[in-house]
Each structure stands twice: as C-alpha cells, then as structure tokens.
Design an enzyme around this catalytic site. Sequence first.
Site: not given
Length: 395
Positions: A7, A88, A176, A236, A377
């Site tokens: 990742n 990823r 996600h 964000r 994940e």
Amino acid sequence: MTILTLNAGSASLKFSLYQDDGEQQILHGQIEHLGPSESQPPRLYACGVDGQVLAETTLGRGGQSEALDHLADWLESRTDTVNAVAHRIVHGGPRHGGATLLDEETLQYLDGLVQLAPLHQPHGLAGARALEQRLPHASHVACFDTAFHRTQNELQQRYALPEDLYQMGIRRYGFHGLSYQYISEKLPQVLGKAGHGRVVIAHLGNGASACAVVNGRSVASTMGFTALEGLMMGSRCGRLDPGVLLYLQDALDFSSRDLSDLLYRRSGLLGVSGLSHDMRQLQASSQPAARRAVDLFCLMAAREIAGLIVSSGGLDALVFTAGIGENSPQIRTGIIERLEWLGFQLDPEANAKALSATACISDPDSKPSVWVIPTDEEAMLARQAARWLEERRDR
Ligand code: ADP
C-alpha cells in the site's frame, strides 16, 4: 503460497506478508518518512504477528524506488519466494470491477486515471512499477478501492450532467472498497441473518465515507467521482455546493491548484478547527473551534448516512469502522443521536467498551442495530490476490 501486499502512499509504504491462500498474516511493517519535506530519514520497521520486532532500520534518502529496493532485499533474506504481490491501487475506473493483472496495457489505462485520485494513484502505480522490476517472477495484481462499487446500478453512478460527460467517465465511482468488501464478507458471520440485509457501513478514518450494502453488495456510496464528496474528513471538505467553487474562481481568483489545495488539504476537521486534522487531538482540545469541527463532522456523517438509506430501501444495521469509527464512542454517540428518529437505541456501556474490537453497541430493542467491526484492508488485498491466482489456475 506467499503473497506480499503493498500500500504505497505519499509518505509511507505499508506492507504485509501472507501465507495459506492469503488468510494467514506472517508479518507486517512499513517504511515511513518518505515524503519530500520529511525532516527525518526513511525508516523500515517490521514485526511478526506476535508483535516481535523483525526489522528497525534507518534508510538513505532515496525516495520510494530506493525504499522498495531495500524492502525487496529484506524480504529476500526472510522468504524463499513471493508468488504474488497485491498492489493497492485507488482507482480502477469504469473498467475494473475486480482485481486484475498489472500488465503494461493495464498500467497505461490506470495512468490515465491519475487526475481522478491525485493524492493516491501516482504512488500506487510508481510502487507497482518499481516492485515489478525487483520481483519479475511474481504475479503483480492490482486491487482497487473503486471495484466493490461497480455493482451499483447505473442511476446510482450518475450525476445530473449531460450524457456526453457521463460517457466521458464523469460518474460516481465510490472509494474505500477494500474496507467495505472486508466488512461485507464479515457481516453474515457477525450479524447472522441481518448480515444479508440492508446495512450502512461508515468508514470513519482520515478519509471518511459511508456505503449502503444489500446482501453484501454495494448499492450506493457517499464518495463519488473523486474521494472528496460526502462526509467531512481530516482535511477534505466532503459535500459542497459547486457554486462555491465558481465563486472562489470568479470573485477571489482561485486557480485550479488553489482549489485543489483548499479542498484536499486545508478543509475538513483541519479547516474548520484551524487546529488539527486529527480527531483524537480535537477531542482532547477545550477550544470552541475544535468542538465546532467535531460537531460538524457528526452532523455531516449523520446526514449522509440518512441519505444512503433511500438507496438501501430501509436499514437493518449500521456498522462503524476505521480509526475514528472503531475507537471513538463519543463520535458514534454524536452520529447516532442525530439519527434516533430512525429507531436507534445505543447501549452506552457497550459503546464505551467497544474499542478496536467487534461488538454490538445497541440495545436489543434497537431497530436498526449498531455495530463496531474493525476493518482490515491488508487482509482484503491478500485475499483478492489469492482468489485471482486461484481463478487463473482453474481456467
Ligand atoms: P487513514 O484514513 O489514514 O487510514 P485511520 O483509519 O487510521 O485513517 O484513522 C485515523 C483517524 O482516527 C485520526 O483522525 C485519529 O485521530 C482517529 N483516531 C484513532 N484513535 C482514536 C481515538 N481513540 N479516539 C478518537 N479518534 C481516534
């Protein structure tokens, strides 16, 4: 079979090694301080599943490619063969509804999506290219954050914009997905029958979104064309009237770079509080601006979750996950309080106790029920690569 998961972010590389068809993790670690403005040199850290430290080394300042060289050398000293690398990759575009082999044609297609996820896509692809050179005999598999949402019907993927823009790819993708797929696969095991029903999963981390799943499949999500839409996040803004952007451009001379900086890096918890993007720090602060940011986070999350229920046609369960969702009873309360009219009844004791562990946190009379389920994940990356290898073997 040994699977490496990778990742690659802007300032760190997280990795794990799995065996037994991607179900058994044997080690995990990261290389941190890789960002261009880091004051500290990069550092490789790894530990086994029992917590034993396996590596703790300071590296030279060579950037991502040199860091991956170190990682490949270190892995070679620990394991005979890596059969597959699960990379990823944030954006798979409209084309990818599942994991896929990273060949040159696919890499070029994914390069074309960089502008849709400028914070993440370039690092994922650069990491994949660098590691393909070092581990040429392994299968390099791309696992996407957007793929899980490709089951959404066409209407859910549309903005009310002219048809030619939809055909150009300006549509709602959702993100996600690795986290949502991991949780969705757990739902029947944890929730029983309700796990096959109508569930909203709230992934509340630095990036935050929510997804409605019905019988384990994504039907709607709060993130859309980019990872900006929907919930308020660390830095964000989440949902915003696009007219604000026109005003900033026309009246205040914002360039597209200024807008991008504002929307991705200077908004959200950081922008509203003026203090920090980090929820833990804001909850520990006594400043009114910190309180305001936390309250707005809960309000926006509740509003977006309520909106998703239109798409799932009702709600059997709500699941909280990721850093904030798994660890903050106060935020879970702040969101549920705003949704009590739906029939939620939290169990305050169970909620206070549920920290990074799977638990039901609602009263038995609560309809819908409320749960905490930790996400993973990395495990989803390994599982997707293992399934991809198995499918190829069966062909
Ligand atoms: P990322 O999107 O980077 O993977 P994480 O899922 O790790 O993010 O979540 C990071 C967020 O979780 C941060 O805002 C952090 O403050 C928050 N967090 C972690 N632990 C707690 C806690 N005990 N209470 C409140 N917030 C927490």
